[in-house]
Design an enzyme around this catalytic site. Sequence first.
Site, PDB file in Angstrom:
ATOM      1  N   ASP A 192       0.872  -1.171   0.000  1.00  0.00           N
ATOM      2  CA  ASP A 192       0.000   0.000   0.000  1.00  0.00           C
ATOM      3  C   ASP A 192       0.916   1.230   0.000  1.00  0.00           C
ATOM      4  OD1 ASP A 192      -2.339   1.725   0.539  1.00  0.00           O
ATOM      5  OD2 ASP A 192      -1.445   1.903   2.540  1.00  0.00           O
ATOM      6  N   ASP A 202      -1.295  -0.990   6.301  1.00  0.00           N
ATOM      7  CA  ASP A 202      -1.415  -0.531   7.688  1.00  0.00           C
ATOM      8  C   ASP A 202      -2.799  -0.002   8.054  1.00  0.00           C
ATOM      9  OD1 ASP A 202      -1.274   1.846   6.150  1.00  0.00           O
ATOM     10  OD2 ASP A 202      -0.509   2.948   7.891  1.00  0.00           O
ATOM     11  N   ASP A 205      -6.903  -1.537   4.063  1.00  0.00           N
ATOM     12  CA  ASP A 205      -6.017  -2.601   3.591  1.00  0.00           C
ATOM     13  C   ASP A 205      -6.417  -3.975   4.111  1.00  0.00           C
ATOM     14  OD1 ASP A 205      -4.434  -0.643   2.352  1.00  0.00           O
ATOM     15  OD2 ASP A 205      -3.293  -0.310   4.192  1.00  0.00           O
TER      16      ASP A 205
END
Length: 349
Positions: free
Chosen positions: A34, A233, A237
């Site tokens: 990400d 995180d 996600d």
Amino acid sequence: ASMVGTGLGAQRGILIRGGEVLEKIHRLSIVVFDKTGTLTRGEPEVTDILPAHGFEGREVLALAAALEKTSEHPLAGAILKRASGDRISPAPTENFLALSGLGAKADLDGKPCLIGNAALMDSQGLSADALHQRAAVLAGEGKTVVYVARETKIIGLIALADVPKDSAIQAVALLKQRGLNVAMVTGDNAGTAQSIARQLGIDRVMAEVLPGKKADEIQRLQAAGDVAAMVGDGINDAPALAAADVGIAIGTGTDVAIEAADITLIRDDLKLVPEAIGLSLATMRVIKQNLFWVFVYNIIGIPVAAGVLYPAFGILLNPEFAAAAMAFSSVSVVTNSLRLKRVWEKKLK
């Protein structure tokens, strides 16, 4: 061997949910990160201050800080943080007005001042032609450009960006050295995403992906034959972390992401990602070595026990020798597994 591997990971701040996870990591072919908050710091920072002809950068920053002092915009916080670092105290302003989607305006020492995007400058009849080329270059790098004007002149511009973490470049390079593909998934526009990817050396970018669609991107990779790890995180996600073959959560992130992941990195250090993969590979080597020697013992021991080699090894049919051989087999496997700890700790030094 799995117990030693997970224990070593815990000592290094890598929490692995059991030996099964450790055994899966070594089969990975691609690692997907990400962007915001994982590869980058998750908050904008001032990267460039470009004064117009006849002005100084400190003057531009001081005026911008004064105008942003009462603003709640995230960019305002970044400008004030930079001003504080440069020991600039924002001057008091009057008649502050936030202009949605454009910027803000206020009076400083009785003079009208503006801070905002190019559309705001155009709406006020202020020409940004002198800085246009430099602004275009900064925008091409994925940065947000803010113009600062006093009365009828644009005195400079400030560029801001969500900058990569210090450990991100090293982590990507180490993963590539291991022969893994590295990708980035983000909801940001393609220009910003490509800019960050170039800085980090990432070749594959999945941009403008809605939060709920990240898991779909992981599944698309899996359908193409990849064994994928997802590193993230945030709450957004979590579905992708759960869908990946191996989900890796940053411990400083949300509880939802941590719960959905197979591995949690206690420290906000992305170099732990290639370290976890290296630990998995080392553990699997030891497991294969253990299996090899166990098979060797049995290949030799079973024919002896069956009496096939009786004339030469008849004395070994004594149960005491069988018990000793079994004990030796177990001790050798455990010793070889414990050797992993010494080898790995020596390697890290």
